[in-house]
Design a protein around this motif. Structure first.
Motif, short mmCIF file in Angstrom:
data_model
loop_
_atom_site.label_atom_id
_atom_site.label_comp_id
_atom_site.label_asym_id
_atom_site.label_seq_id
_atom_site.Cartn_x
_atom_site.Cartn_y
_atom_site.Cartn_z
N TYR A 1 34.09 9.69 25.23
CA TYR A 1 32.60 9.81 25.11
C TYR A 1 31.91 8.92 25.58
N LEU A 2 32.39 7.52 25.33
CA LEU A 2 31.72 6.38 25.89
C LEU A 2 31.58 6.27 27.60
N ALA B 1 27.76 5.38 32.74
CA ALA B 1 28.13 4.58 31.79
C ALA B 1 28.68 3.37 32.45
N LYS C 1 30.46 9.42 30.07
CA LYS C 1 28.94 9.65 30.22
C LYS C 1 28.33 9.29 31.74
N HIS D 1 32.83 1.72 15.61
CA HIS D 1 32.09 1.85 16.72
C HIS D 1 30.62 1.71 16.21
N HIS E 1 25.00 2.53 28.05
CA HIS E 1 24.54 3.78 28.52
C HIS E 1 22.98 3.73 28.77
N VAL F 1 26.62 1.38 17.47
CA VAL F 1 25.44 1.40 18.59
C VAL F 1 24.53 0.58 18.31
N HIS G 1 27.04 0.57 23.26
CA HIS G 1 28.00 1.21 22.32
C HIS G 1 29.12 0.00 22.30
N CYS H 1 36.65 8.72 21.31
CA CYS H 1 35.59 7.77 21.20
C CYS H 1 35.39 7.03 22.67
#
Length: 321
Positions: free
Chosen positions: A17-18, A24, A21, A60, A101, A62, A110, A14
């Motif tokens: 991924y966050l 980010a 990016k 998590h 993001h 969004v 996020h 997780c």
């Protein structure tokens, strides 16, 4: 403002991924070191060990706003809204990280948080989706953000979990209400799509005061599907459809009218002058052309409920004797 609620097992996957990016940016965080991906993962996993049996320890969410709200939002405001959202959702006294993001047209952040709080207790996520929907709606209205005018513009392909189910019910219910003229017909239309209707009754009475829709074992109130889908609104729509059908000339009536015009133009004897000879073949056939109207205001679900109640009463009387 809307929220997509997710739970998972891997903080590593997780967080990577966050933060990996493009563009980010960490805009808020508590209890973790926000300057290094490995350090963040290590901090979250260290606290997770306080409750090693909890599989889905990763929270998590969004948070997304409409692109119409872009000019109203700053990083500070989005971070504050994320904190307000967590507080109202009961996500307190735990580690979290809020990441901005910029890979979409609409503003979104996020939030990743530890479901094992600082005391080693588990942060409950029962009915989390329904609670989140209500919180987002209230926050959107309170802060004056854009409310979408219709669900038809939502990208169905991007939906997952309960969001996907809710929109499947919405789409099928909307289509069914174009045709149904009774609760029985509505139940039949939805049942064919794997959707069940449950009625809520006023305590101790047979008066319906609410409605639930179920798909894949998940239940939603009518107002959770859409505000226009309360029991009262749906009942009014069904009655309107029924009146439209009743006021629409039947096929039999239209054919009779055409035949009568032809008879008048050809100066044929009217039916009143030949009635004593009996009913004509056309009339016999046309009288069989009818539109079925179900007088029962609710459908099979209500019939089954009443049948069960009757059986329970009979059984209790039998025991009494």
């Amino acid at each position: 403002m809307i929220a997509k609620v997710i739970t998972g097992k891997s903080f590593g996957g997780c967080v990577r991924y966050l933060l990996e990016k493009e563009k980010a940016k960490v805009i808020d965080g508590v209890g973790v070191r926000d300057y290094d991906v490995k350090s963040i993962i290590a901090d979250l996993n260290a606290q997770r060990k306080l409750r090693p049996t909890l599989g889905n320890a990763v929270g998590h969410t969004v948070l997304s706003w409409s692109k119409e709200d872009s000019s109203k939002l700053t990083e500070e405001k989005m971070a504050a809204h994320a904190r307000e959202y967590m507080e109202r959702m009961g996500i307190r006294d735990t580690q979290y990280l809020t990441v901005l993001h910029m890979d979409r047209q609409h503003p979104h952040v996020h939030i990743v948080y530890n479901r094992v709080d600082n005391s080693g207790k588990t942060i409950d996520n029962y009915n989390h989706w329904k609670k989140s929907y209500k919180v987002c709606r209230e926050m959107t209205e309170r802060h004056g953000y854009h409310i979408a005018k219709g669900k038809d513009r939502v990208n169905r392909q991007s939906l997952r979990g309960n969001d996907k189910l809710r929109y499947e019910i919405y789409d099928n219910l909307k289509a069914a209400l174009q045709k149904a003229a009774s609760w029985k017909q509505l139940e039949d239309h939805l049942s064919a799509k794997g959707i069940a209707i449950h009625y809520k009754y006023r305590s101790g009475t047979n008066e319906v005061q609410g409605i639930l829709f179920e798909k894949d074992s998940v239940k939603f109130k009518g107002s959770e599907i859409d505000r226009s889908f309360s029991y009262g609104n749906i009942n009014s729509r069904l009655n309107e459809n029924l009146q439209t059908i009743e006021n629409t000339p039947t096929l039999a009536g239209q054919i009779r009218e055409i035949l009568s015009w032809g008879q008048q133009e050809e100066h044929q004897p009217t039916r009143s002058t030949t009635e004593h000879h009996g009913q004509g073949l056309f009339d016999i056939l046309l009288d069989g052309v009818q539109i079925y109207n179900d007088p029962n205001p609710v459908g099979d679900a209500e019939k089954r409920r009443r049948k069960r109640k009757k059986q329970e009463v009979e059984q209790s009387r039998g025991i009494g004797r």
